[in-house]
Write an enzyme that holds these catalytic residues in place. Sequence first.
Site: not given
Lengths: 391, 148
Positions: A293, A343
């Site tokens: 992440y 994103y």
Amino acid sequence: MTQTSRAELRNLQDKTAIVGVGTTQFGAIYRDLDPERSAYELGLIAFREALQDAGLKRSEVDGVIVSRLPHYGRMCEMIGLRHPRFVNVLPGEGRQSGIALQYAALAVANGLADVVACIYGNNGRSSGARYGGEDRGTTPQAMFEAPYGMTSPGAVTAMMFRRHQYRYGTTTEPLGHLAISNRANAALNPNAVMQRPITMDDYLGARYIAEPLSLLDYCLINDGGVCFIVTSAERARDLKHTPVLLHATSQASDITPVYVADDFWHEPMSQIADDLFAVSEAQREDLAFAKLYDNFTPTMLFTLEGMGFCEPGESADWITPERIGLHGELPLNTSGGHTSESYMQGWALHVEAVRQLRRECGDRQVADAQYGLYACAAPLATGHILKRDDR
Amino acid sequence: MSTDTTNTTEQKPLPPVNTLTKPFWDGCREGVLQIQFCNICDLPWFPPAEACPRCLQDDWEWRPISGHGAVWSWIRMWQQYFPGWSPDEYPYTVALIKLEEGPYMYSTLVDIDDKDVSCDLSVEVEFRTVNEEITLPVFRPSHGTTDR
């Protein structure tokens, strides 16, 4: 203080699989700003693609988990699902993508649903999202932060990175390697938003956002939808793609009033690593890739250290272009990640993991992908090992 | 950096004062930094909450604290997220202070150049009046010892 890993996690091992994935066209819609674009529409497009990818009929979907979409009802209505048997809503924060997969797997493995569609829609760019400054002091935390101009996930990550620099002498150069590597991978991903390669000079010359972090440490702000469809491993073997099994998964946390953690989330990430590698026959050296992440580049440092790929404070030396590149020892974020592909708050990283394990990734395909890692370091942290099922 | 969106007539965000947080702001106005302490187990906590996070009981009181702490970390904010900061105030400094008593508090630093700031710098509180109701605690380098 790492607690013993939980043997019960074996109960979920290889029981469920991701059988269909769908993503919107991230690059194309980035260049086509549309204030009327709805997150539900993006979710719908991704669902339609995932359903087709899985070769499933819509009527076979009996579970729905939505995230960042405010209401399950609107999504179900739009995709024509009137009678789902398992429904949940997760907030639009990156920590939730791994949790969505966990819920779907729990539901399927325990008979609450046969086929769960996990759907995410994000119209943040078109709707003007800035990921900072929205809360001028309404929540118990923000009312003691906003008066000082403190806001945004990027700023808290910058706080943690500055502390890491102080404690371990970390420079920004390893962050640059991560940003450059993500961009190089995105250049091989036709669906990525940002495809022009960047250099260390570009990285070091980027404007500051929350110093010590600068623009190229940050995730993009873009629109998109993602869907993955989960069913039982048994069922998956009758479907058209090689199943990608949820081989091991775990969640841990460090929830503080100020978001940051003095150990850079080492404790929760090491708990997750202990769980995953206790359950799995695959160990760190067996992973074909890792999707870490990367809301902001330092998060990847914290993940690598917490999960034991290197010692605390040593990620800066561990990260070399050779090691993390597509042909390296542990290719990271092969799609371009949040800083270059899209994103989608972890959702698209899951999809990329599936596509890599199916070996569908063309020029950016890593060799012999059998096991892959997803991990998200945050106050609420998750990790999975996904496995290609060649049976 | 574009300053087109800067509306200098708009104020910086101010904390809403409610029943729970009023004693904190009353204390700041009088030059006293106080946080909640549990009367059962003596745990201090911040930001304010309705019960002790350890005992889960609402037997607590506001107690003045030393005002001493250390910079856990700090940043310089360049991005314009909030109204109220004029262009020449960028970048502004935000610090996360680890109070001597344990809890953390976001704040800013005064009486120090950014080039002299470092993590673990010892700091002590002082107060900056914003308006009649709100006085913000800020932190300056502490020159004395912490045992006053």
